[in-house]
Write a protein that holds these residues in place. Sequence first.
Motif, PDB file in Angstrom:
ATOM      1  N   LEU A 119       0.810  -1.221   0.000  1.00 34.75           N
ATOM      2  CA  LEU A 119       0.000   0.000   0.000  1.00 34.75           C
ATOM      3  C   LEU A 119       0.843   1.271   0.000  1.00 34.75           C
ATOM      4  O   LEU A 119       0.307   2.358  -0.187  1.00 34.75           O
ATOM      5  CB  LEU A 119      -0.941   0.015   1.208  1.00 34.75           C
ATOM      6  CG  LEU A 119      -2.017  -1.067   1.231  1.00 34.75           C
ATOM      7  CD1 LEU A 119      -2.849  -0.938   2.492  1.00 34.75           C
ATOM      8  CD2 LEU A 119      -2.897  -0.991   0.010  1.00 34.75           C
ATOM      9  N   ASP A 120       2.154   1.113   0.226  1.00 33.80           N
ATOM     10  CA  ASP A 120       3.088   2.242   0.216  1.00 33.80           C
ATOM     11  C   ASP A 120       2.652   3.336   1.190  1.00 33.80           C
ATOM     12  O   ASP A 120       2.544   4.503   0.828  1.00 33.80           O
ATOM     13  CB  ASP A 120       3.237   2.794  -1.196  1.00 33.80           C
ATOM     14  CG  ASP A 120       4.515   3.576  -1.373  1.00 33.80           C
ATOM     15  OD1 ASP A 120       5.472   3.298  -0.627  1.00 33.80           O
ATOM     16  OD2 ASP A 120       4.558   4.472  -2.236  1.00 33.80           O
ATOM     17  N   LEU A 121       2.406   2.937   2.435  1.00 36.59           N
ATOM     18  CA  LEU A 121       1.925   3.859   3.456  1.00 36.59           C
ATOM     19  C   LEU A 121       3.005   4.293   4.441  1.00 36.59           C
ATOM     20  O   LEU A 121       2.692   4.834   5.500  1.00 36.59           O
ATOM     21  CB  LEU A 121       0.773   3.225   4.240  1.00 36.59           C
ATOM     22  CG  LEU A 121      -0.535   3.055   3.490  1.00 36.59           C
ATOM     23  CD1 LEU A 121      -1.543   2.340   4.367  1.00 36.59           C
ATOM     24  CD2 LEU A 121      -1.071   4.388   3.052  1.00 36.59           C
ATOM     25  N   PHE A 122       4.270   4.100   4.102  1.00 36.46           N
ATOM     26  CA  PHE A 122       5.328   4.441   5.046  1.00 36.46           C
ATOM     27  C   PHE A 122       5.324   5.932   5.383  1.00 36.46           C
ATOM     28  O   PHE A 122       5.192   6.319   6.541  1.00 36.46           O
ATOM     29  CB  PHE A 122       6.698   4.038   4.490  1.00 36.46           C
ATOM     30  CG  PHE A 122       7.825   4.354   5.415  1.00 36.46           C
ATOM     31  CD1 PHE A 122       8.102   3.523   6.480  1.00 36.46           C
ATOM     32  CD2 PHE A 122       8.596   5.488   5.238  1.00 36.46           C
ATOM     33  CE1 PHE A 122       9.131   3.811   7.357  1.00 36.46           C
ATOM     34  CE2 PHE A 122       9.622   5.784   6.105  1.00 36.46           C
ATOM     35  CZ  PHE A 122       9.894   4.945   7.160  1.00 36.46           C
ATOM     36  N   TYR A 123       5.453   6.775   4.377  1.00 42.88           N
ATOM     37  CA  TYR A 123       5.504   8.214   4.635  1.00 42.88           C
ATOM     38  C   TYR A 123       4.175   8.798   5.093  1.00 42.88           C
ATOM     39  O   TYR A 123       4.161   9.645   5.993  1.00 42.88           O
ATOM     40  CB  TYR A 123       6.043   8.962   3.422  1.00 42.88           C
ATOM     41  CG  TYR A 123       7.519   8.729   3.228  1.00 42.88           C
ATOM     42  CD1 TYR A 123       8.430   9.214   4.146  1.00 42.88           C
ATOM     43  CD2 TYR A 123       7.999   8.006   2.154  1.00 42.88           C
ATOM     44  CE1 TYR A 123       9.783   8.995   4.000  1.00 42.88           C
ATOM     45  CE2 TYR A 123       9.345   7.784   1.991  1.00 42.88           C
ATOM     46  CZ  TYR A 123      10.243   8.287   2.914  1.00 42.88           C
ATOM     47  OH  TYR A 123      11.579   8.062   2.767  1.00 42.88           O
ATOM     48  N   PRO A 124       3.038   8.396   4.524  1.00 38.95           N
ATOM     49  CA  PRO A 124       1.781   8.943   5.059  1.00 38.95           C
ATOM     50  C   PRO A 124       1.551   8.613   6.532  1.00 38.95           C
ATOM     51  O   PRO A 124       1.100   9.471   7.302  1.00 38.95           O
ATOM     52  CB  PRO A 124       0.704   8.311   4.177  1.00 38.95           C
ATOM     53  CG  PRO A 124       1.392   8.006   2.900  1.00 38.95           C
ATOM     54  CD  PRO A 124       2.795   7.644   3.285  1.00 38.95           C
ATOM     55  N   LEU A 125       1.876   7.389   6.947  1.00 40.96           N
ATOM     56  CA  LEU A 125       1.719   7.033   8.359  1.00 40.96           C
ATOM     57  C   LEU A 125       2.696   7.801   9.240  1.00 40.96           C
ATOM     58  O   LEU A 125       2.334   8.240  10.334  1.00 40.96           O
ATOM     59  CB  LEU A 125       1.924   5.531   8.558  1.00 40.96           C
ATOM     60  CG  LEU A 125       0.792   4.618   8.108  1.00 40.96           C
ATOM     61  CD1 LEU A 125       1.203   3.166   8.254  1.00 40.96           C
ATOM     62  CD2 LEU A 125      -0.458   4.895   8.901  1.00 40.96           C
ATOM     63  N   LEU A 126       3.910   7.993   8.753  1.00 41.78           N
ATOM     64  CA  LEU A 126       4.909   8.730   9.526  1.00 41.78           C
ATOM     65  C   LEU A 126       4.514  10.197   9.693  1.00 41.78           C
ATOM     66  O   LEU A 126       4.565  10.746  10.794  1.00 41.78           O
ATOM     67  CB  LEU A 126       6.272   8.620   8.848  1.00 41.78           C
ATOM     68  CG  LEU A 126       7.458   9.198   9.596  1.00 41.78           C
ATOM     69  CD1 LEU A 126       7.662   8.446  10.900  1.00 41.78           C
ATOM     70  CD2 LEU A 126       8.697   9.118   8.734  1.00 41.78           C
ATOM     71  N   ILE A 127       4.067  10.817   8.624  1.00 41.39           N
ATOM     72  CA  ILE A 127       3.654  12.226   8.687  1.00 41.39           C
ATOM     73  C   ILE A 127       2.411  12.389   9.549  1.00 41.39           C
ATOM     74  O   ILE A 127       2.318  13.304  10.368  1.00 41.39           O
ATOM     75  CB  ILE A 127       3.448  12.771   7.262  1.00 41.39           C
ATOM     76  CG1 ILE A 127       4.796  12.852   6.545  1.00 41.39           C
ATOM     77  CG2 ILE A 127       2.767  14.131   7.285  1.00 41.39           C
ATOM     78  CD1 ILE A 127       4.696  13.123   5.068  1.00 41.39           C
ATOM     79  N   ALA A 128       1.447  11.496   9.391  1.00 44.43           N
ATOM     80  CA  ALA A 128       0.237  11.564  10.212  1.00 44.43           C
ATOM     81  C   ALA A 128       0.565  11.353  11.688  1.00 44.43           C
ATOM     82  O   ALA A 128      -0.024  12.010  12.559  1.00 44.43           O
ATOM     83  CB  ALA A 128      -0.768  10.516   9.739  1.00 44.43           C
TER      84      ALA A 128
END
Length: 89
Positions: A12-21
């Motif tokens: 899902l490539d959620l590494f950066y979105p989860l980190l920023i959130a």
Amino acid sequence: MEETMGFLLGTLDLFYPLLIASVFTFLYALVMRSWVWMLVSAILLYPEAWLFSGYPPYPWAKFVPFIQLILAIIFYFKKTSKLKSRELK
């Protein structure tokens, strides 16, 4: 557990979105002294912490969300003690 984290961070490539959130919810929780938002921040940070704990130099990284969990507990007890002191007055 690795399959779930691999799906979240890899497929899902959620590494950066989860980190920023997680960073934004952490800062918001600190400003508002909200235990709920601090808990949300810890949950959002957990997949990244799990990923980094797999690397040899960072085996302690999986314990980083516990800092936010402890802060959430502190915020919760401070809020409940304020509510109890208001009821006594």
